[in-house]
Design a protein around this motif. Sequence first.
Motif, PDB file in Angstrom:
ATOM      1  N   LEU A 109       0.801  -1.239  -0.014  1.00 52.48           N
ATOM      2  CA  LEU A 109       0.025  -0.003   0.000  1.00 52.48           C
ATOM      3  C   LEU A 109       0.870   1.247   0.128  1.00 52.48           C
ATOM      4  O   LEU A 109       1.724   1.350   1.073  1.00 52.48           O
ATOM      5  CB  LEU A 109      -1.028   0.075   1.238  1.00 52.48           C
ATOM      6  CG  LEU A 109      -1.663   1.149   1.376  1.00 52.48           C
ATOM      7  CD1 LEU A 109      -2.760   1.135   0.302  1.00 52.48           C
ATOM      8  CD2 LEU A 109      -2.588   1.114   2.646  1.00 52.48           C
ATOM      9  N   VAL A 110       0.830   2.038  -1.079  1.00 54.20           N
ATOM     10  CA  VAL A 110       1.719   3.237  -1.363  1.00 54.20           C
ATOM     11  C   VAL A 110       0.949   4.491  -0.578  1.00 54.20           C
ATOM     12  O   VAL A 110      -0.133   4.454  -1.353  1.00 54.20           O
ATOM     13  CB  VAL A 110       2.100   3.348  -2.621  1.00 54.20           C
ATOM     14  CG1 VAL A 110       2.887   4.780  -2.754  1.00 54.20           C
ATOM     15  CG2 VAL A 110       2.831   2.293  -3.124  1.00 54.20           C
ATOM     16  N   LEU A 111       1.269   5.004   0.296  1.00 55.16           N
ATOM     17  CA  LEU A 111       0.490   6.273   0.622  1.00 55.16           C
ATOM     18  C   LEU A 111       1.227   7.510   0.474  1.00 55.16           C
ATOM     19  O   LEU A 111       2.644   7.632   0.727  1.00 55.16           O
ATOM     20  CB  LEU A 111       0.203   6.097   2.412  1.00 55.16           C
ATOM     21  CG  LEU A 111      -0.260   4.896   2.865  1.00 55.16           C
ATOM     22  CD1 LEU A 111      -0.592   4.779   4.187  1.00 55.16           C
ATOM     23  CD2 LEU A 111      -1.844   4.826   2.239  1.00 55.16           C
ATOM     24  N   SER A 112       0.804   8.565   0.221  1.00 53.17           N
ATOM     25  CA  SER A 112       1.326   9.806  -0.093  1.00 53.17           C
ATOM     26  C   SER A 112       0.741  10.698   0.804  1.00 53.17           C
ATOM     27  O   SER A 112      -0.661  10.812   0.693  1.00 53.17           O
ATOM     28  CB  SER A 112       1.195  10.326  -1.720  1.00 53.17           C
ATOM     29  OG  SER A 112       1.522  11.773  -1.797  1.00 53.17           O
ATOM     30  N   VAL A 113       1.439  11.239   1.842  1.00 54.87           N
ATOM     31  CA  VAL A 113       0.860  12.053   2.917  1.00 54.87           C
ATOM     32  C   VAL A 113       1.500  13.366   3.014  1.00 54.87           C
ATOM     33  O   VAL A 113       2.677  13.377   3.289  1.00 54.87           O
ATOM     34  CB  VAL A 113       0.825  11.256   4.119  1.00 54.87           C
ATOM     35  CG1 VAL A 113       0.340  11.680   5.192  1.00 54.87           C
ATOM     36  CG2 VAL A 113       0.625   9.723   4.147  1.00 54.87           C
ATOM     37  N   ALA A 114       0.648  14.294   3.185  1.00 58.23           N
ATOM     38  CA  ALA A 114       1.083  15.687   3.670  1.00 58.23           C
ATOM     39  C   ALA A 114       2.072  15.674   5.120  1.00 58.23           C
ATOM     40  O   ALA A 114       1.842  14.975   5.884  1.00 58.23           O
ATOM     41  CB  ALA A 114       0.115  16.669   3.846  1.00 58.23           C
ATOM     42  N   LEU A 140       5.497   4.638   2.481  1.00 53.85           N
ATOM     43  CA  LEU A 140       4.989   6.125   2.661  1.00 53.85           C
ATOM     44  C   LEU A 140       6.154   7.181   1.996  1.00 53.85           C
ATOM     45  O   LEU A 140       7.245   6.947   1.982  1.00 53.85           O
ATOM     46  CB  LEU A 140       5.100   6.473   4.232  1.00 53.85           C
ATOM     47  CG  LEU A 140       3.802   6.028   5.306  1.00 53.85           C
ATOM     48  CD1 LEU A 140       3.666   4.847   5.361  1.00 53.85           C
ATOM     49  CD2 LEU A 140       4.165   6.478   6.307  1.00 53.85           C
ATOM     50  N   ASP A 141       5.244   8.017   1.351  1.00 56.05           N
ATOM     51  CA  ASP A 141       5.814   9.208   0.710  1.00 56.05           C
ATOM     52  C   ASP A 141       5.404  10.408   1.265  1.00 56.05           C
ATOM     53  O   ASP A 141       4.186  10.938   1.109  1.00 56.05           O
ATOM     54  CB  ASP A 141       5.570   9.085  -0.854  1.00 56.05           C
ATOM     55  CG  ASP A 141       6.012  10.455  -1.580  1.00 56.05           C
ATOM     56  OD1 ASP A 141       6.828  10.903  -1.079  1.00 56.05           O
ATOM     57  OD2 ASP A 141       5.250  10.728  -2.670  1.00 56.05           O
ATOM     58  N   ILE A 142       6.233  11.030   2.064  1.00 56.17           N
ATOM     59  CA  ILE A 142       6.087  12.140   2.698  1.00 56.17           C
ATOM     60  C   ILE A 142       6.287  13.536   2.117  1.00 56.17           C
ATOM     61  O   ILE A 142       7.259  13.507   1.585  1.00 56.17           O
ATOM     62  CB  ILE A 142       6.649  12.196   4.178  1.00 56.17           C
ATOM     63  CG1 ILE A 142       6.675  10.960   4.913  1.00 56.17           C
ATOM     64  CG2 ILE A 142       6.323  13.293   5.150  1.00 56.17           C
ATOM     65  CD1 ILE A 142       5.191  10.760   5.310  1.00 56.17           C
TER      66      ILE A 142
END
Length: 303
Positions: A109-114, A140-142
């Motif tokens: 699961l790839v998450l792009s998060v602010a 996680l991509d912050i």
Amino acid sequence: MTIGPAMPSSSSALLARLPSMRLMLAFDVSARHLNLVRAAEELGITQGALSRQIRALEDHLGVRLFERHARGLRFTQEGELLYDFTQRGFETLGAGIGRLTLQAERQTLVLSVARSFALRVLIPRLAGFTDTHPHIHLSLDIHRYFADIASSGVDVSIRLGGGDWQDCHALRLTRDRIVPVCAPSIRDQLRNPAARTRVPLLRNIERDDPSLQADGLGGILSGGLRIDFNDSASMLAAAEASLGVAISRSSLVADAESAGRLVRLTSWEACDGQDYYAVCTERAYRKPAVKAFLDWVASQAPS
């Protein structure tokens, strides 16, 4: 030249000697219980059928494995030795099959998060998701800017906005208010009017609305001092370190308020029409890992 029959390979010779897996399982369960009635119940067969399977195994190996008594079974020397091997063999086989199954079921699961939401809200709670869903591998991509979820390979993007993204499934996570906060020591200082000229405003130059800042402070800070930041996470870390007063989103300060690291400077609050949303494409929304994450994060995010 006469060609004789091919010599059997070592593997085929081994296969010829090995009894069937069904007979080995019947022996292993019987050896664990040392009772034919309980072993037959576990295997879901009759006691008579189990007895025939044990006899077939003994005939195949040419040794007796059990001595039968009124109170149950007793190992022979050969039976005890075989049980040691079947225990280890079935445990190894089970572990191998379990690893293959886990690998087959594992999902990424790839998450792009602010960045501010990641540091202030998501990461402190994320162990609750990974504990419940150990088969989901998180990536996680912050970021400080939006990822293009249609082309970047991101499954879910958590971002700030009005919820009006086209061709996307958007789940509202917060109902934010804009509030003035500071460390308890700063609030105590500001009770002295002389200190109001020395305490700076902490400002996120990329997000903060000057009119809301002015309304939120209500003239409390009179010195015009200001420290600028380019994201809310570092600004709020400075507020917790007693550097000044910040005007921020209620979701980003909720944990710090609960822990007593930040307090409301006044009762003033306002809404700017923006909240944090979990956004994904309709195609990604059909993935079980995405649905599991959305269900979890909707129950976790503070308002």
